[in-house]
Design a protein around this motif. Structure first.
Motif, PDB file in Angstrom:
ATOM      1  N   ALA A   1      40.483  28.928  44.605  1.00  0.00           N
ATOM      2  CA  ALA A   1      41.332  30.282  44.340  1.00  0.00           C
ATOM      3  C   ALA A   1      42.196  30.216  43.010  1.00  0.00           C
ATOM      4  O   ALA A   1      42.097  31.371  42.333  1.00  0.00           O
ATOM      5  N   ALA A   2      42.585  28.890  42.799  1.00  0.00           N
ATOM      6  CA  ALA A   2      42.893  28.748  41.310  1.00  0.00           C
ATOM      7  C   ALA A   2      42.244  29.163  40.111  1.00  0.00           C
ATOM      8  O   ALA A   2      42.578  29.770  39.305  1.00  0.00           O
ATOM      9  N   LEU A   3      40.969  28.736  40.474  1.00  0.00           N
ATOM     10  CA  LEU A   3      39.967  29.002  39.275  1.00  0.00           C
ATOM     11  C   LEU A   3      39.721  30.389  39.313  1.00  0.00           C
ATOM     12  O   LEU A   3      39.379  31.094  38.047  1.00  0.00           O
ATOM     13  N   VAL A   4      39.525  31.299  40.493  1.00  0.00           N
ATOM     14  CA  VAL A   4      39.092  32.578  40.346  1.00  0.00           C
ATOM     15  C   VAL A   4      40.430  33.223  39.516  1.00  0.00           C
ATOM     16  O   VAL A   4      40.278  34.142  38.881  1.00  0.00           O
ATOM     17  N   LEU A   5      41.669  32.866  40.044  1.00  0.00           N
ATOM     18  CA  LEU A   5      42.997  33.681  39.512  1.00  0.00           C
ATOM     19  C   LEU A   5      43.010  33.203  37.916  1.00  0.00           C
ATOM     20  O   LEU A   5      43.116  34.232  37.030  1.00  0.00           O
ATOM     21  N   LEU A   6      42.798  32.072  37.575  1.00  0.00           N
ATOM     22  CA  LEU A   6      42.678  31.638  35.981  1.00  0.00           C
ATOM     23  C   LEU A   6      41.775  32.500  35.407  1.00  0.00           C
ATOM     24  O   LEU A   6      41.862  32.991  34.152  1.00  0.00           O
ATOM     25  N   GLY A   7      40.554  32.597  36.176  1.00  0.00           N
ATOM     26  CA  GLY A   7      39.405  33.317  35.314  1.00  0.00           C
ATOM     27  C   GLY A   7      39.787  34.634  35.019  1.00  0.00           C
ATOM     28  O   GLY A   7      39.464  35.389  33.984  1.00  0.00           O
ATOM     29  N   TRP A   8      40.541  35.369  36.300  1.00  0.00           N
ATOM     30  CA  TRP A   8      40.738  36.729  36.058  1.00  0.00           C
ATOM     31  C   TRP A   8      41.937  37.093  34.777  1.00  0.00           C
ATOM     32  O   TRP A   8      41.838  37.940  34.040  1.00  0.00           O
ATOM     33  N   ILE A   9      42.838  36.001  34.854  1.00  0.00           N
ATOM     34  CA  ILE A   9      43.790  36.144  33.687  1.00  0.00           C
ATOM     35  C   ILE A   9      43.118  35.943  32.295  1.00  0.00           C
ATOM     36  O   ILE A   9      43.712  36.665  31.436  1.00  0.00           O
TER      37      ILE A   9
END
Length: 515
Positions: free
Chosen positions: A491-499
């Protein structure tokens, strides 16, 4: 020759017909000083009304001569009043003392020269001269009035000392027109110098002058001033004889800077070549201004000393070349540049970008995007794209301080990741770092499939990249059951990817809009 003339007046009458100089000086410099305290007796005195008679209705010149009034070392008693008259003879007076004011409103002269004279007041509204009006080295005790006067060629006030009238003004030249140069070099003005709406045919030179007005708000009040060439407020060499006009002084000659004590107003002025403030000193109170609102000039040379107090106002000014020094501009809160436009920056000496950003910061106590955008445009037009991006990045950081907490958080995220899109290389670095960390982490984990027999083989680097890149499906995400703390890592990778993706998109949009 009229009856009742004194011996001194008879000599002056004869000199007038002969066109020669009439000199009553004694030869002693101290005694002959018109500004000194030595009394001059009746043997050196002539009545003003006799001079007026010669000016307006004098006798014809002797054969082969040209009648003229040329006086040296003479004391003029009574009021010299030729208001409304036409004076045809050439008039020149040197080292003379006037007992009362000179009154010349609406009069006409060919040329009028008063050199090194002591004058109580010079009243000459709507005076018209075909040639020059010279008042160099004169001491005028209650002001000069030249309202709506028309000077055919040059107006000279070099080294004059002028004190204020009852309205606090030293020179009232509103509506004044000068055909060529107006020179007031090494002048001392003890009050307000008013040149509202004046028009100067060539240049206005205040080199080395001291405009001192501790009594009022302005030392120079000249809105809507028009100067066809250059306004000089630069140093002059003070020597004997005086060396002015911008010449290189000899060794040992004292150089006097231009100094203004009090505010200065040049609003709505038009200048054909330049305004030159080289080494100028502005001594203002906190509420006073050096006001250059809406001026139009090809070149502003802002090279004076830094004002300790007061404000410099350039709101609405239009300038082509801004020649300046980093040490000349005032501090925070003392500079206003709303609507100020300029096309080229020509720094004198070292003026790094960090100091230029401090210059913009001083001009915007409250955030305004306009000065940043104007500076960035000028830098980009001169080929300094990297500096232009730094300026726009500084603008975004300054804007961030005005946002609510959520906006600040999002601003910091954009700044740390891609510097608001002005450093797009950061996105690739962050992506590479996060991808490497994600790939390294997921190599330690083998998640079970969501459905047996479906999906590709487990590939930790591709899975990490699939999570980071939100709009591209690499065939790894969606086939594995990630549980426990690994689910949080995904989930952290997904969130950072979107940012990262959002900030890159915002930066790209900003770059495209700017282009």
């Amino acid at each position: 020759m009229p009856d009742g003339l004194t011996a001194a007046e008879i000599g002056m009458w004869q000199a007038f017909q002969n066109g020669s100089r009439y000199d009553l000086s004694s030869g002693d410099a101290d005694v002959d000083d018109p500004h000194g305290g030595h009394p001059w007796g009746p043997e050196r005195s002539v009545r003003a009304r006799v001079i007026c008679l010669l000016m307006l209705d004098g006798p014809p010149a002797l054969p082969g001569r040209v009648s003229s009034i040329k006086l040296t070392g003479v004391q003029i008693t009574g009021k010299l009043d030729v208001a409304g008259g036409t004076v045809e003879p050439y008039v020149e007076m040197k080292g003379c003392r006037f007992e009362k004011e000179i009154v010349l409103p609406e009069s006409r002269f060919s040329t009028l020269r008063l050199v090194d004279c002591s004058i109580p007041r010079f009243e000459a509204a709507r005076l018209h001269t075909e040639g020059d009006l010279h008042l160099p080295r004169c001491h005028v005790h209650r002001g000069i009035r030249l309202t709506d006067a028309q000077i055919g060629t040059d107006l000279l006030l070099n080294q004059a000392v002028v004190h204020r009238d009852r309205r606090g003004r030293t020179l009232t030249g509103d509506g004044l027109t000068v055909g060529q140069d107006f020179q007031a070099e090494l002048m001392e003005s003890h009050g307000e110098m008013s040149l509202r709406g004046a028009q100067i045919g060539v240049s206005l030179s205040l080199r080395g002058s001291r405009l001192l007005n501790p009594y009022g708000s302005k030392a120079l009040n000249a809105p809507q001033l028009t100067v066809e060439r250059t306004l000089y407020m630069t140093p002059a060499a003070a020597s004997n004889p005086p060396l002015t006009g911008g010449s290189t002084p000899a060794r040992g000659v004292r150089v006097q800077k231009f100094e203004s004590q009090g505010g200065m107003r040049l609003d709505d002025g038009r200048f054909g070549d330049a305004i030159d403030f080289e080494q100028a000193r502005f001594d203002m109170q906190n509420e006073q201004e050096l006001s250059l609102r809406r001026i139009q000039v090809p070149e502003l040379r802002f090279l004076g000393e830094k004002p300790a107090r007061g404000s410099v106002v350039l709101s609405g000014a239009k300038i082509v070349n801004l020649v300046d020094k980093s040490t000349s501009w005032p501090g925070p809160g003392q500079l206003r540049v709303g609507g100020f436009t300029y096309e080229n920056l020509v720094p004198r000496g070292s003026f790094p970008l960090a100091r230029r950003l401090e210059w913009v910061l001083s001009a915007t106590p409250e955030y305004s995007p306009e000065p940043y955008e104007k500076l960035a445009t000028v830098l980009r037009n001169s080929g300094e794209d990297a500096d232009a991006r730094e300026v726009l990045l500084a603008k975004q950081r300054r804007r961030r301080e005005t946002l609510p907490l959520a906006g600040k958080f999002w601003g910091y995220a954009q700044d740390w990741t891609v510097a608001y899109g002005y450093r797009p290389g950061r996105a690739a670095v962050w992506m590479a770092v996060l991808w490497a960390l994600g790939a390294l982490a997921f190599t330690q984990y083998s998640p079970p499939r969501l459905k047996d027999g479906e999906g590709p083989e487990w590939n930790a680097p591709l899975y990490a990249l699939d999570l980071l890149v939100p709009v591209i499906n690499l065939g790894q995400d969606g086939y594995w059951r990630v549980e426990g703390h690994w689910q949080w890592a995904a989930a952290a990778l997904v969130l950072l990817g979107w940012i990262l993706a959002t900030t890159v998109a915002a930066g790209a949009t900003r770059l495209l809009r700017r282009g």
